[in-house]
Design an enzyme around this catalytic site. Structure first.
Site, mmCIF file in Angstrom:
data_model
loop_
_atom_site.group_PDB
_atom_site.id
_atom_site.type_symbol
_atom_site.label_atom_id
_atom_site.label_comp_id
_atom_site.label_asym_id
_atom_site.label_seq_id
_atom_site.Cartn_x
_atom_site.Cartn_y
_atom_site.Cartn_z
ATOM 1 N N ASP A 1 -3.356 -13.184 3.500
ATOM 2 C CA ASP A 1 -4.715 -12.654 3.857
ATOM 3 C C ASP A 1 -4.846 -12.441 5.119
ATOM 4 O OD1 ASP A 1 -7.227 -12.245 3.896
ATOM 5 O OD2 ASP A 1 -7.775 -13.839 2.910
ATOM 6 N N TYR B 1 -15.142 3.403 7.566
ATOM 7 C CA TYR B 1 -13.850 3.389 7.750
ATOM 8 C C TYR B 1 -13.513 4.287 9.173
ATOM 9 C CZ TYR B 1 -9.042 5.168 7.245
ATOM 10 O OH TYR B 1 -7.536 5.222 7.191
ATOM 11 N N GLY C 1 0.852 -1.144 -0.003
ATOM 12 C CA GLY C 1 0.041 0.010 0.222
ATOM 13 C C GLY C 1 0.661 1.207 -0.002
ATOM 14 N N GLN C 2 0.026 2.551 0.189
ATOM 15 C CA GLN C 2 0.630 3.765 -0.064
ATOM 16 C C GLN C 2 1.939 3.891 0.819
ATOM 17 O OE1 GLN C 2 -1.393 6.917 1.115
ATOM 18 N NE2 GLN C 2 -0.188 8.652 0.052
ATOM 19 N N LEU C 3 1.485 3.614 2.150
ATOM 20 C CA LEU C 3 2.620 3.762 3.268
ATOM 21 C C LEU C 3 3.585 2.572 3.543
ATOM 22 C CD1 LEU C 3 0.571 4.987 6.108
ATOM 23 C CD2 LEU C 3 2.800 5.946 5.755
ATOM 24 N N LYS D 1 -11.676 2.679 12.616
ATOM 25 C CA LYS D 1 -10.674 3.199 13.172
ATOM 26 C C LYS D 1 -11.014 3.698 14.690
ATOM 27 C CE LYS D 1 -7.726 2.719 10.035
ATOM 28 N NZ LYS D 1 -6.747 1.549 10.098
ATOM 29 N N ASP E 1 1.490 -9.052 1.960
ATOM 30 C CA ASP E 1 0.273 -8.352 1.370
ATOM 31 C C ASP E 1 -0.589 -9.375 0.502
ATOM 32 O OD1 ASP E 1 -0.316 -5.133 0.320
ATOM 33 O OD2 ASP E 1 -1.280 -6.668 -0.715
ATOM 34 N N ILE E 2 -1.874 -8.931 0.466
ATOM 35 C CA ILE E 2 -2.800 -9.943 -0.264
ATOM 36 C C ILE E 2 -2.527 -10.198 -1.634
ATOM 37 C CG2 ILE E 2 -4.636 -8.200 -0.826
ATOM 38 C CD1 ILE E 2 -6.548 -10.907 0.530
HETATM 39 N N1 SER Z 1 -6.142 9.289 3.972
HETATM 40 C C1 SER Z 1 -7.402 8.681 4.606
HETATM 41 C C2 SER Z 1 -8.611 8.735 3.788
HETATM 42 O O1 SER Z 1 -8.740 9.544 2.815
HETATM 43 C C3 SER Z 1 -7.828 9.248 5.816
HETATM 44 O O2 SER Z 1 -7.286 8.485 6.727
HETATM 45 O O3 SER Z 1 -9.356 7.879 3.589
#
Ligand code: SER
Length: 320
Positions: free
Chosen positions: A51, A141, A13-15, A145, A36-37
């Protein structure tokens, strides 16, 4: 640094894409297991398909490598989450609880769990949103969190599992693309500018959101995870702030470098999500507890992003 064997979940992913390289530099190539998946042919190191909704699969990898630290980065983000609310809740919660429970039962010492500005809703003051705010997120989402933050604290209090967490703002980097978030426009806009293409923004021009440059986000993560345990006083998640801007302001910053760059605006369903989030957040607790301090502002980030993306695309911003 002490000997750690690290597992990154959601490494593509991005990070994860950036964090895996930084952790390799710190802990050595063979002590970082990326997973990663989806497969990854670019990563120069140990990679496992995983997974994370499968408890046994997570446990197998943790036991195979004697993992001591997990960075659990896999999740469905805000915008994609709204398309499939129940699936998002199920996936985000299942993966997170699998990671916490496998960690507790298999001697994992430390876990990183990313939270987000999406945990806030309309109960907060949107300017300089306080650390200890009432959380009433308006996306699935954000709900996952906010619940995750409480689970992190629960595992710490009940089992002494050292889970640490940051409420990331929108993360902007040149190395990787975000997937399915509401702050994604602020990455895409630089790619278009660097390629001398116009950009259509899915948020209104005056929508201010908190953002952070990738280098600062990675440094915050590593600093949080390396801080002495007693410094981590918040066991839910830390607000971290860096900069805040609107699409209009990032466009102006880009135009300083690429004067011909043009943006038009077609707000879509993501506008509602952004309207529910803070414009800026108060990160005093992170600054006081483990000395957090950002380095990049909008101007420096813009210069760095455009230089790196011009290199990547072998382009130059056309000047008037
Ligand atoms: N960057 C994320 C999003 O836009 C926020 O945590 O979903």
């Amino acid at each position: 640094m002490e000997k750690n064997t690290i597992l990154i979940i959601g490494a593509n992913g991005q990070l994860g894409t950036v964090l895996e390289d930084e952790l390799q530099k710190l802990y050595g190539r063979d002590n970082v297991i990326a997973s990663d998946i989806n497969s990854n042919t670019h990563f120069n190191g140990i990679f496992e398909l995983l997974d994370a909704t499968d408890y046994d699969a997570v446990e197998t990898i943790v036991r195979k490598y004697n993992i001591t630290e997990i960075y659990h980065l896999a999740a469905i983000l805000s915008a994609n989450g709204e398309k499939h609310p129940l699936r998002t809740w199920d996936l985000n919660m299942t993966m997170m609880l699998n990671v916490f429970e496998v960690s507790r039962l298999n001697g994992v010492e430390k876990v990183f769990f990313p939270s987000s500005i999406a945990v806030f809703g309309d109960a907060v003051d949107r300017e300089n949103t306080a650390q200890l705010s009432y959380l009433n997120p308006e996306t699935v989402y954000g709900m996952s969190k906010a619940a995750g933050e409480n689970w992190a604290q629960y595992y710490f209090l009940k089992y002494d599992l050292d889970i640490r967490s940051l409420r990331y703002p929108g993360v902007i980097g040149h190395q990787s693309l975000p997937g399915g978030g509401t702050t994604d426009y602020a990455v895409e806009i630089y790619h278009n500018a660097a390629k001398n293409e116009d950009f259509t923004c899915f948020l209104k021009d005056d929508t201010v959101l908190p953002m952070i440059f990738m280098d600062d986000a990675i440094r915050a993560t590593i600093e949080l995870m390396s801080a002495p345990k007693e410094k981590i006083k918040l066991r839910t998640s830390y607000n971290i702030a860096s900069m805040s801007f609107s699409p209009k302001e990032i466009t102006s910053a880009i135009k300083e470098v690429c004067p011909n760059f043009k943006v038009d605006y077609k707000p879509d369903f993501r506008q509602d999500i952004a309207d529910g989030w803070p414009k800026s957040i108060d990160d005093t607790a992170a600054r006081e507890d483990w000395n957090w301090k950002p380095k990049y502002d909008l101007k420096l980030m813009t210069k760095t992003m455009l230089e790196k993306l011009n290199e990547k695309y072998k382009t130059q911003c056309i000047s008037e």
